[in-house]
Design an enzyme around this catalytic site. Structure first.
Site, short mmCIF file in Angstrom:
data_model
loop_
_atom_site.label_atom_id
_atom_site.label_comp_id
_atom_site.label_asym_id
_atom_site.label_seq_id
_atom_site.Cartn_x
_atom_site.Cartn_y
_atom_site.Cartn_z
N CYS A 74 0.84 -1.20 0.00
CA CYS A 74 0.00 0.00 0.00
C CYS A 74 0.88 1.26 0.00
O CYS A 74 1.54 1.54 -0.97
CB CYS A 74 -0.95 -0.06 1.19
SG CYS A 74 -2.34 1.07 1.04
N HIS A 103 -3.74 -5.51 0.97
CA HIS A 103 -2.97 -5.82 2.17
C HIS A 103 -2.94 -7.31 2.49
O HIS A 103 -3.86 -7.82 3.14
CB HIS A 103 -3.59 -5.11 3.38
CG HIS A 103 -3.39 -3.65 3.40
ND1 HIS A 103 -2.43 -3.04 4.17
CD2 HIS A 103 -4.02 -2.66 2.74
CE1 HIS A 103 -2.48 -1.73 3.98
NE2 HIS A 103 -3.43 -1.46 3.13
N GLU A 125 -1.31 -8.79 4.73
CA GLU A 125 -1.26 -9.03 6.18
C GLU A 125 -2.65 -8.98 6.81
O GLU A 125 -2.85 -9.45 7.92
CB GLU A 125 -0.31 -8.03 6.86
CG GLU A 125 -0.89 -6.66 7.21
CD GLU A 125 -0.94 -5.69 6.02
OE1 GLU A 125 -0.70 -6.13 4.87
OE2 GLU A 125 -1.22 -4.50 6.25
#
Ligand SMILES: Nc1ncnc2c1ncn2[C@@H]1O[C@H](COP(=O)(O)OP(=O)(O)O)[C@@H](O)[C@H]1O
Ligand SMILES: [Mg+2]
Lengths: 716, 216, 80, 80
Positions: free
Chosen positions: B85, B186, B188
């Site tokens: 990002c 993302h 994660e």
């Protein structure tokens, strides 16, 4: 002391009586800076002078309350050495003047209230209300507010995980923008807004001080809007989430290292409040040197510096030997810091500017001696007329009615707003926006914290006491269906002009209703906010209290119930009392016209039993969903849409399908489960349509109506 | 395997990235942007957020931070460098990846799950994935619209629909060597089924596997 | 010295803000608008006496930070 | 007709982005920078023959949409 004929105190929004009280406290005429400080601190917004006497009614105690109302945020013990801090705040008037910055600075302010307590802010909620979207001005305000919340919340790095969006004529000239924040901290990190001990040094951290919002939030939120409001605007406060992010991290490091005795955020009334309140709480005074305040603009006068509402500032109280460490932390996080004062052993707040004393007053008098009004109270005479003429829908076309409800921007999906908010940051949002309550896991524990906020101006217009009570019950049930037991409440009382006896009556009734419900639930009110003068051209908004309920799930159900976990073949159960045919304040009534009738009252016994049942079922049922806006039909439709599965409902009649009586929820379960005493089976999941009352509608059509409600309206 | 997770003022996904990398057995460590040395680290992640408040252009000021010198050296040495990002934006601004990121086509912040398809498995991010593999991962950005007038960027992960106007529907882009990768969604955030998806694990796994010391 | 930097997006680069504004203007009934480009101006207060030297320094700031060569062209102007 | 609109943040309104850029420039060693304000320019292509009339229409666009009257001042200029 007059300039253009109007005395200065009056220009600052003070009455003659209030002015004379200042003269009495000081034993002399106030200096300009002193008058400025009293005027902002004694504004309605800061002093709660119309509401304070009545707020005492709230139950505020429970064994798990660590900090109740009176500090920046309420704090409760959630076990194993963890605390939760929570607070709600309004930014209604600033958001009307400038929707983006008004909402953004509202978010900034509520975050500071929470990290002032030593907590890391973990989540935000927004409760926003506007006039109907067919008016371009309302679309502009709604769009601006949502981008302001997104712009600030996303960039500061705290997820916005829920809230409310509502539309009603009464908010056209006066939108409501409330924001709530939850923080989590270890017990030993709790910090209070106290100056601590004499000799402590006051360090101003964060943004430079400019002429922002001079006479802004406080004065603005303490007077009505009229034609002249657009010309008399104070200089608008501009939020800087980047500065706030640095400030959060720096402050958390200060707490972790034990470097501060106390800390206070600078919100409404700026330095006036941040110096006098912590000193007053400690029973002490303070020397403040305005020449040391880092300024953004040149030529600022003492009153301007004291009243400035520049954002992203904190005032820390530090032992002299720790000042260097504090400055070092600030330097590392790349924020400015100035030593601006010293705590005195006596009770005087002594402010100097250019070597001259500009104020010398008893510190505690700014908040402690603030005026307290017992304004006249009168029950409005129009209310009996409304009660006498309830809405009676008779039989309705089920699918057509359901689609019309889902297409209403107040009932349809709020995804248009919350998909602009980062609601996933921190990896703890287990149940996010689009469900009932939000459920967040507490990292490193088996606990979950759940929050729901609810407001309903139509219900509260018809019966502020019953309406407010039902909000508490609804929020509590929303929290319970995630598996969390309600443990505390906060409230934001958005009302009209308190100088009108009817509005004062609404205020008192709302407080009574909320208090009754909180007592019945055994939950304390740990904080809140009052926003009055929400009127335009003399028309008051509907009384719109917003209630936030915090719940604790220990252990948290994993996975918890969610709307999207229904599967074909599962059974649908309805838990709770049979509905009556009372539609007062309901969404069905709204499709027909203005609110009328008297809403059904909450039933504490049924309410408690239903909440207990929800808490038990949350560990068993894939879906629990409370029945509220739009009744059972909308509740089941929402499950179908989220899960992408049809359903057959064996329920008939307008009341059963669209009634909004309290204390009911839907459970979707595997067949052959151990049925609850309070429940009955009302249908089953399956197929790709919702079948009800002999009619049928495709889930895709429901989803279309629901998801496009707001996007469509925003296209104008 | 030590991974440096760089923190700029305004970064906000650093703790999430640390959590996810730990899950995969890596040894992540937060490193402040003023550091000038990354020796001892096997790879580096620039996490998401709003470095320097996105002032000027997203990633512009961060790209000039002292830490970017050692990051550049790592990239040149072939070590894995991942930008997520805002980290992707910083890699573009610093020239470590081609192109730049501009505001989303519809000018709105987007926070929702998107489906992406792995189209190239020869990078440190996609090493553990199959070409054609479809993943459901949260997208969370305002400036996620990648433009590359030079047309030299290698698109390695592609959106299945077109949420933001990104050129070639690029969701992740790599340098020619495949050791520097920027991804807009993302991974994660997709590491736990309780939160809705575990599809990000396969990407981060690839990254963690690529941390093995290169043979001299 | 007051220095103004104009930063202009290269014509070949998409301008989502410009297109959105163009659409909004036409929605409001301003049908005569044929195109919109949103650009930035950075106003700097810079110490220095020699305009040429100041200009050169600011151009250097542009190359290092203020403009992104992938997307933008810049122009420096002394305004006071 | 090419019209350029200059939109400037009122001087008393805070400009956090400008301050951040100023700080970054000084970090890079440009110590001579005493202040930075971030402003906007909107370039429009507008159909019409009468410059005065076009100017008036664009001013109206500014009031309705392009500028935020609470924070900003604007100026309209015909450039070609
Ligand atoms: N409606 C309410 N119910 C309970 N507590 C309230 C209410 N309104 C205000 N309070 C409490 O009064 C205190 C002072 O509020 P306020 O002056 O608005 O704080 P701040 O200066 O931090 O904005 C706070 O602790 C707040 O929780
Ligand atoms: Mg406060």
């Amino acid at each position: 002391m007059t300039t253009t004929g109007t005395p200065v105190y009056a220009q600052l929004g003070m009455t003659e009586e209030e002015y004379l009280k200042v003269v009495e406290i000081l034993g002399r005429e106030p200096r300009p800076a002193e008058l400025a400080m009293y005027s902002v601190m004694w504004s309605e917004h800061c002093s709660y002078k119309s509401s304070r006497a009545h707020l005492r009614r709230f139950p505020t105690e429970a064994p798990w309350v660590v900090v109740g109302p009176g500090e920046n945020a309420g704090v409760v013990d959630i076990g194993d050495g963890w605390l939760a801090a929570i607070r709600i705040e309004s930014h209604n008037h600033p958001s009307f003047v400038e929707p983006y910055q008004g909402a953004a600075t509202g978010v900034g302010g509520i975050l500071r209230d929470v990290f002032t307590m030593g907590a890391r802010p973990v989540a935000l909620w927004d409760q926003i209300r506007f006039g109907p979207l067919d008016q371009p001005r309302n679309r502009y305000l709604f769009g601006g507010v949502v981008s302001g919340i997104a712009g600030y919340g996303n960039a500061v790095g705290v997820p916005t995980v829920g809230g409310e969006v509502e539309f009603d004529d009464c908010y056209s000239g006066n939108p409501l923008v409330n924001v709530m924040c939850l923080g989590v901290l270890r017990k030993e990190q709790l910090v209070l807004g106290t100056a601590g001990a004499p000799g402590n040094v006051a360090v101003l951290l964060g943004a430079a001080t400019g002429r922002d919002g001079i006479g802004g939030a406080s004065v603005l939120a303490s007077a009505s809007f009229d034609e002249s409001a657009t010309t008399k605007r104070p200089s608008v406060q501009v939020g800087d989430p980047f500065e706030e992010k640095k400030l959060i991290e720096a402050c958390l490091e200060l707490y972790e290292k034990g470097l501060v005795d106390g800390i206070q955020d600078l919100g409404a009334a700026g330095l006036s409040c941040a110096t006098s309140e912590p000193a007053g709480r400690a029973g002490l005074g303070m020397d403040v040197d305005l020449d040391r305040v880092h300024l953004r603009e040149t030529g600022m006068t003492a009153p301007e510096i004291l009243m400035s509402e520049s954002q992203e500032r904190m005032l820390a109280f530090v032992r002299p030997e720790k000042v260097d460490d504090v400055l070092e932390v600030a330097r590392r996080w790349e924020i400015d810091a100035s030593v601006i004062g010293t705590v005195r052993a006596d009770d005087r707040l002594v402010v100097t500017h250019h070597g001259e004393v500009v104020a010398d007053i008893p510190a505690a008098s700014l908040s402690g001696d603030a005026p307290l009004y017992h304004r006249p109270i009168a029950r409005p005479d129009w209310i009996d007329g409304l009660w006498a003429d309830p809405y009676r829908p008779g039989d309705v076309l089920v699918v057509d009615t359901l689609l019309r409800l889902l297409r209403h921007p107040g009932v349809g999906s709020a995804a248009w707003a919350y998909e602009q908010y980062d609601h996933m940051l921190f990896l703890d949002t287990v149940v996010g926006p689009g469900h009932d309550g939000t459920l967040l896991r507490v990292e490193g524990t088996k606990k979950g914290l759940a929050v729901s906020t609810d407001g309903n101006g139509r219900l509260c217009l018809l019966d502020p006491r019953r309406g407010a009570s039902r909000l508490v019950w609804e929020a509590a049930l929303n929290v319970a269906v995630t598996g969390a037991r309600p443990i505390a409440a906060v409230d934001n009382l958005n009302l009209g002009n308190p100088e009108k006896p009817e509005v004062m009556w609404q205020l008192v009734e709302v407080i009574e209703g909320m208090s009754e419900a909180c007592e019945a639930l055994g939950i304390p009110v740990v904080g809140g906010n009052v926003s009055l003068y929400n009127e335009t051209d003399r028309r008051d908004i509907n009384p719109t209290p917003v209630v936030g309920v915090l719940g604790l799930a220990d252990p948290m159900p994993a996975p918890p119930p969610r709307l999207d976990r229904a599967r074909p073949g599962m059974e649908i159960w309805l838990i709770g009392p049979e509905p009556t045919d009372n539609f007062a304040g309901s969404c069905l009534e709204r499709l027909d016209g203005p609110p009328r009738g008297r809403p059904t009252a909450a039933d504490p016994e049924a309410g408690r039993a239903v909440i207990e049942e929800a808490l038990r079922l949350a560990h068993v049922a894939p879906v629990l969903h409370d029945v509220s806006d739009g009744g059972l039909a909308v509740a089941v439709a929402e499950i179908c849409i989220a899960s992408g599965v049809g359903a057959t409902l064996e329920v008939e009649g307008t009341a059963a399908l669209f009634g909004e009586d309290p204390h009911r929820f839907v459970a979707v379960v595997e067949p052959g489960w151990d049925p609850p005493a309070l429940g009955r089976r009302i249908g089953a999941m399956g197929g790709d349509s919702l079948v009800v009352g002999g009619e049928r509608v495709a889930v895709s059509a429901l989803a279309d109506a629901y998801r496009n409600a707001i996007p469509e309206a925003m296209r104008g | 395997m030590r991974v440096a997770v760089v923190v700029f003022p305004g970064t906000n996904c650093e703790r999430d990235v640390v959590r996810a990398l730990r899950l995969l057995g890596a040894d992540p460590e937060l490193v402040w942007h003023r550091e000038t040395d990354l020796s001892g680290f096997d790879g580096v992640v620039l996490p998401g957020g709003f470095a320097h408040g996105d002032a000027l252009r997203t990633g512009a000021i961060a790209a000039l931070s002292p830490i970017m010198e050692p990051v550049r050296k790592m990239a040149e040495a072939g070590r894995p460098v991942l930008g997520i990002c805002n980290g992707f934006q910083i890699l573009c601004e610093s020239g470590l990846l081609p192109g730049a990121l501009i505001p989303n086509r519809d000018l709105a912040f987007i926070c929702r799950y998107v489906e992406v398809e792995v189209v190239d498995d020869t990078t440190v991010l996609t090493a553990a994935a199959e070409p054609g593999q479809v993943l459901r991962i949260p997208l969370n950005s305002y400036e996620g619209n990648w433009v590359d007038p030079s047309r030299t960027g290698r698109v390695v992960v592609r959106y299945r629909d077109d949420p933001n106007g990104s050129q070639d529907r690029a969701a992740a882009v790599a340098n020619a060597a495949g050791n520097v990768v920027g991804i807009m969604p993302h991974p994660e955030r997709a590491t736990d089924s309780l939160l809705g998806s575990e599809d990000g694990l396969v990407l981060l796994e690839g990254f963690v596997c690529s941390l093995q010391p290169v043979r001299a | 010295m007051k220095v103004r930097v104009h930063i202009e997006r290269r014509p070949e680069i998409a301008d989502p803000e410009g297109s959105t504004v163009a659409r909004a203007l036409s929605d409001l009934g301003f049908d005569e608008v044929a195109g919109v480009r949103m650009n930035r101006v950075i106003d700097l207060e810079v110490e220095g006496d020699d305009p040429e030297q100041v200009k050169a320094r600011v151009a250097e700031m542009c190359r290092q930070l203020l403009a992104n060569p992938v997307l933008e062209d810049f122009e420096v102007e002394i305004v006071g």
